[in-house]
Design a protein around this motif. Structure first.
Motif, PDB file in Angstrom:
ATOM      1  N   GLY A  32       6.484 -11.954   5.278  1.00  0.00           N
ATOM      2  CA  GLY A  32       7.081 -11.404   4.070  1.00  0.00           C
ATOM      3  C   GLY A  32       8.585 -11.553   3.955  1.00  0.00           C
ATOM      4  N   THR A  33       9.241 -12.235   4.894  1.00  0.00           N
ATOM      5  CA  THR A  33      10.690 -12.411   4.819  1.00  0.00           C
ATOM      6  C   THR A  33      11.063 -13.171   3.546  1.00  0.00           C
ATOM      7  OG1 THR A  33      10.896 -12.469   7.220  1.00  0.00           O
ATOM      8  CG2 THR A  33      12.707 -13.400   5.952  1.00  0.00           C
ATOM      9  N   VAL A  34      12.025 -12.634   2.799  1.00  0.00           N
ATOM     10  CA  VAL A  34      12.516 -13.324   1.607  1.00  0.00           C
ATOM     11  C   VAL A  34      13.377 -14.504   2.057  1.00  0.00           C
ATOM     12  CG1 VAL A  34      13.894 -13.144  -0.487  1.00  0.00           C
ATOM     13  CG2 VAL A  34      12.437 -11.238   0.210  1.00  0.00           C
ATOM     14  N   ASP A 112      25.027  -9.309   4.425  1.00  0.00           N
ATOM     15  CA  ASP A 112      24.801  -7.986   3.858  1.00  0.00           C
ATOM     16  C   ASP A 112      26.104  -7.436   3.278  1.00  0.00           C
ATOM     17  OD1 ASP A 112      26.350  -6.958   5.924  1.00  0.00           O
ATOM     18  OD2 ASP A 112      24.670  -6.123   7.029  1.00  0.00           O
ATOM     19  N   THR A 113      26.035  -6.297   2.632  1.00  0.00           N
ATOM     20  CA  THR A 113      27.185  -5.747   1.913  1.00  0.00           C
ATOM     21  C   THR A 113      28.279  -5.238   2.840  1.00  0.00           C
ATOM     22  OG1 THR A 113      26.011  -3.620   1.739  1.00  0.00           O
ATOM     23  CG2 THR A 113      25.847  -5.137  -0.124  1.00  0.00           C
ATOM     24  N   ASP A 114      28.003  -5.152   4.135  1.00  0.00           N
ATOM     25  CA  ASP A 114      29.021  -4.774   5.114  1.00  0.00           C
ATOM     26  C   ASP A 114      29.765  -5.990   5.658  1.00  0.00           C
ATOM     27  OD1 ASP A 114      28.441  -2.052   4.953  1.00  0.00           O
ATOM     28  OD2 ASP A 114      26.826  -2.224   6.426  1.00  0.00           O
ATOM     29  N   GLY A 115      29.435  -7.165   5.117  1.00  0.00           N
ATOM     30  CA  GLY A 115      30.109  -8.371   5.565  1.00  0.00           C
ATOM     31  C   GLY A 115      29.545  -8.977   6.831  1.00  0.00           C
ATOM     32  N   GLN A 116      28.376  -8.498   7.251  1.00  0.00           N
ATOM     33  CA  GLN A 116      27.754  -9.000   8.463  1.00  0.00           C
ATOM     34  C   GLN A 116      26.751 -10.102   8.130  1.00  0.00           C
ATOM     35  OE1 GLN A 116      28.782  -7.745  11.497  1.00  0.00           O
ATOM     36  NE2 GLN A 116      30.225  -6.590  10.239  1.00  0.00           N
ATOM     37  N   ASN A 117      26.601 -11.033   9.052  1.00  0.00           N
ATOM     38  CA  ASN A 117      25.583 -12.066   8.919  1.00  0.00           C
ATOM     39  C   ASN A 117      24.350 -11.638   9.713  1.00  0.00           C
ATOM     40  OD1 ASN A 117      27.222 -13.621   7.352  1.00  0.00           O
ATOM     41  ND2 ASN A 117      27.791 -15.057   8.957  1.00  0.00           N
ATOM     42  N   VAL A 118      23.349 -11.182   9.016  1.00  0.00           N
ATOM     43  CA  VAL A 118      22.128 -10.715   9.659  1.00  0.00           C
ATOM     44  C   VAL A 118      20.924 -11.269   8.916  1.00  0.00           C
ATOM     45  CG1 VAL A 118      23.115  -8.598  10.598  1.00  0.00           C
ATOM     46  CG2 VAL A 118      22.182  -8.582   8.293  1.00  0.00           C
ATOM     47  N   ALA A 119      19.879 -11.578   9.666  1.00  0.00           N
ATOM     48  CA  ALA A 119      18.661 -12.090   9.048  1.00  0.00           C
ATOM     49  C   ALA A 119      17.983 -10.988   8.249  1.00  0.00           C
ATOM     50  CB  ALA A 119      17.713 -12.619  10.119  1.00  0.00           C
ATOM     51  N   PRO A 120      17.404 -11.314   7.108  1.00  0.00           N
ATOM     52  CA  PRO A 120      16.689 -10.304   6.333  1.00  0.00           C
ATOM     53  C   PRO A 120      15.443  -9.854   7.073  1.00  0.00           C
ATOM     54  CG  PRO A 120      16.263 -12.469   5.419  1.00  0.00           C
ATOM     55  CD  PRO A 120      17.315 -12.645   6.484  1.00  0.00           C
ATOM     56  N   PRO A 121      15.001  -8.625   6.828  1.00  0.00           N
ATOM     57  CA  PRO A 121      13.854  -8.106   7.572  1.00  0.00           C
ATOM     58  C   PRO A 121      12.533  -8.718   7.123  1.00  0.00           C
ATOM     59  CG  PRO A 121      14.536  -6.534   5.906  1.00  0.00           C
ATOM     60  CD  PRO A 121      15.556  -7.624   5.895  1.00  0.00           C
ATOM     61  N   GLY A 122      11.621  -8.817   8.070  1.00  0.00           N
ATOM     62  CA  GLY A 122      10.243  -9.141   7.754  1.00  0.00           C
ATOM     63  C   GLY A 122       9.436  -7.863   7.846  1.00  0.00           C
ATOM     64  N   ASP A 123       8.179  -7.944   8.211  1.00  0.00           N
ATOM     65  CA  ASP A 123       7.362  -6.752   8.375  1.00  0.00           C
ATOM     66  C   ASP A 123       7.754  -6.012   9.652  1.00  0.00           C
ATOM     67  OD1 ASP A 123       5.174  -7.479  10.627  1.00  0.00           O
ATOM     68  OD2 ASP A 123       5.693  -9.241   9.452  1.00  0.00           O
ATOM     69  N   ALA A 195       5.176 -11.566  24.116  1.00  0.00           N
ATOM     70  CA  ALA A 195       6.493 -12.120  24.432  1.00  0.00           C
ATOM     71  C   ALA A 195       6.548 -12.638  25.861  1.00  0.00           C
ATOM     72  CB  ALA A 195       7.570 -11.061  24.205  1.00  0.00           C
ATOM     73  N   HIS A 196       5.916 -11.912  26.766  1.00  0.00           N
ATOM     74  CA  HIS A 196       5.915 -12.308  28.178  1.00  0.00           C
ATOM     75  C   HIS A 196       5.210 -13.650  28.371  1.00  0.00           C
ATOM     76  CE1 HIS A 196       6.011 -11.902  32.518  1.00  0.00           C
ATOM     77  NE2 HIS A 196       4.709 -12.053  32.584  1.00  0.00           N
ATOM     78  N   HIS A 197       4.169 -13.882  27.579  1.00  0.00           N
ATOM     79  CA  HIS A 197       3.404 -15.122  27.696  1.00  0.00           C
ATOM     80  C   HIS A 197       3.843 -16.177  26.674  1.00  0.00           C
ATOM     81  CE1 HIS A 197       0.464 -13.936  30.775  1.00  0.00           C
ATOM     82  NE2 HIS A 197       0.613 -12.715  30.292  1.00  0.00           N
ATOM     83  N   GLN A 198       5.001 -15.942  26.039  1.00  0.00           N
ATOM     84  CA  GLN A 198       5.591 -16.911  25.109  1.00  0.00           C
ATOM     85  C   GLN A 198       4.677 -17.228  23.919  1.00  0.00           C
ATOM     86  OE1 GLN A 198       8.769 -18.014  25.540  1.00  0.00           O
ATOM     87  NE2 GLN A 198       8.964 -16.821  27.425  1.00  0.00           N
ATOM     88  N   VAL A 199       3.974 -16.211  23.447  1.00  0.00           N
ATOM     89  CA  VAL A 199       3.124 -16.354  22.266  1.00  0.00           C
ATOM     90  C   VAL A 199       3.846 -15.737  21.074  1.00  0.00           C
ATOM     91  CG1 VAL A 199       0.914 -15.787  21.193  1.00  0.00           C
ATOM     92  CG2 VAL A 199       1.032 -16.258  23.658  1.00  0.00           C
ATOM     93  N   ASP A 200       4.092 -16.525  20.043  1.00  0.00           N
ATOM     94  CA  ASP A 200       4.788 -16.033  18.855  1.00  0.00           C
ATOM     95  C   ASP A 200       3.855 -15.145  18.047  1.00  0.00           C
ATOM     96  OD1 ASP A 200       6.114 -15.766  16.305  1.00  0.00           O
ATOM     97  OD2 ASP A 200       7.257 -17.569  16.786  1.00  0.00           O
ATOM     98  N   ILE A 201       4.388 -14.055  17.513  1.00  0.00           N
ATOM     99  CA  ILE A 201       3.566 -13.158  16.703  1.00  0.00           C
ATOM    100  C   ILE A 201       3.017 -13.880  15.468  1.00  0.00           C
ATOM    101  CG2 ILE A 201       5.493 -12.230  15.357  1.00  0.00           C
ATOM    102  CD1 ILE A 201       4.020  -9.515  15.432  1.00  0.00           C
ATOM    103  N   LYS A 202       3.730 -14.903  15.004  1.00  0.00           N
ATOM    104  CA  LYS A 202       3.233 -15.656  13.852  1.00  0.00           C
ATOM    105  C   LYS A 202       1.927 -16.382  14.175  1.00  0.00           C
ATOM    106  CE  LYS A 202       7.125 -16.442  10.815  1.00  0.00           C
ATOM    107  NZ  LYS A 202       7.855 -17.461  10.027  1.00  0.00           N
ATOM    108  N   ASP A 203       1.731 -16.726  15.449  1.00  0.00           N
ATOM    109  CA  ASP A 203       0.455 -17.335  15.831  1.00  0.00           C
ATOM    110  C   ASP A 203      -0.695 -16.345  15.663  1.00  0.00           C
ATOM    111  OD1 ASP A 203       1.625 -19.767  16.479  1.00  0.00           O
ATOM    112  OD2 ASP A 203       2.032 -19.167  18.547  1.00  0.00           O
ATOM    113  N   VAL A 204      -0.412 -15.083  15.921  1.00  0.00           N
ATOM    114  CA  VAL A 204      -1.410 -14.023  15.700  1.00  0.00           C
ATOM    115  C   VAL A 204      -1.679 -13.874  14.207  1.00  0.00           C
ATOM    116  CG1 VAL A 204      -1.953 -11.586  16.036  1.00  0.00           C
ATOM    117  CG2 VAL A 204      -0.672 -12.825  17.791  1.00  0.00           C
ATOM    118  N   TYR A 205      -0.599 -13.870  13.416  1.00  0.00           N
ATOM    119  CA  TYR A 205      -0.760 -13.763  11.961  1.00  0.00           C
ATOM    120  C   TYR A 205      -1.607 -14.923  11.424  1.00  0.00           C
ATOM    121  CZ  TYR A 205       3.056 -10.314  11.901  1.00  0.00           C
ATOM    122  OH  TYR A 205       3.847  -9.208  12.102  1.00  0.00           O
TER     123      TYR A 205
END
Length: 213
Positions: A32-34, A112-123, A195-205
């Motif tokens: 769902g990340t924009v 963001d409005t604080d002038g920081q470079n941050v990735a937008p949130p996903g779920d 994470a320990h087994h290097q499996v991306d959560i997107k693979d689960v999705y």
């Protein structure tokens, strides 16, 4: 949009502005990340529907453009919806290369409005997974997550088993609050194991999406 709707029907239901354009919000179909906001006209909507990849209208150049044609970061369309007024589109995509922005960022919305470079949130789970991976890659002594990684697979799996049992017991007791709490613990420890087994959560999705279909 329902699979039974023809492209012509979809096009006829959209409301374009006085320039013949409609805004299209593009988001990752899994978490769902924009990713970006662009503009479409009738022709680009048609080409998007026909090709299964995003096409937009460039207001500055006055021409159609195929997202990723130069960079290779194409967007494979998974869903396409319009809002209640039919004057905006929401396009769910698989972003090839995981880069949507011409700056090389995953999303165009990284400031963001604080002038920081941050990735937008996903779920919520994706955001938690990012934190867990960060703990794995940049460990600190005070972090419980880091302690789990340091202890290794046996400790992680032992906790996963314990949390599974606790979810079962909470369900047996029919304790709604406890079920939610224990399920949260189980999800957290499952993400640690991934994470320990290097499996991306997107693979689960992706697995869940495939089973849904």
């Amino acid at each position: 949009m329902p699979a039974t709707m023809s492209p012509q029907t979809i096009l006829s239901q959209l409301r374009y502005d006085e320039r013949g354009l409609i805004p299209a919000i593009v988001q990752d179909y899994l978490d769902g990340t924009v990713l970006m906001l662009a503009w479409m006209n009738v022709e680009s909507v048609q080409k998007t529907l026909d090709s299964g990849e995003t096409w937009f209208w460039s207001r500055s150049r006055g021409e159609l453009w195929h997202k990723g044609a130069t960079s290779g970061h194409i967007q494979k369309v998974k869903t396409m919806r319009y809002d209640c007024d039919r004057d905006a589109l929401l396009v769910g995509v698989e972003q090839i290369g995981d880069i949507a922005c011409h700056t090389g960022e995953r999303s165009c919305f990284y400031g963001d409005t604080d002038g920081q470079n941050v990735a937008p949130p996903g779920d919520t789970l994706s955001e938690l997974f990012k934190v867990i991976c960060d703990r794995r890659d940049r460990p600190t002594d005070s972090s419980y997550t880091c302690q789990l990684f340091a202890a290794g697979d046996n400790k992680i799996l032992k906790k996963l088993g314990e949390e599974t049992v606790e979810v079962v017991m909470a369900c047996k007791d029919d304790d709604v609050e406890a079920i939610a709490s224990e399920a949260a613990d189980l999800l957290y420890h499952t993400l640690v194991a991934l994470a320990h087994h290097q499996v991306d959560i997107k693979d689960v999705y992706r697995q869940l999406q495939a089973r849904r279909r």
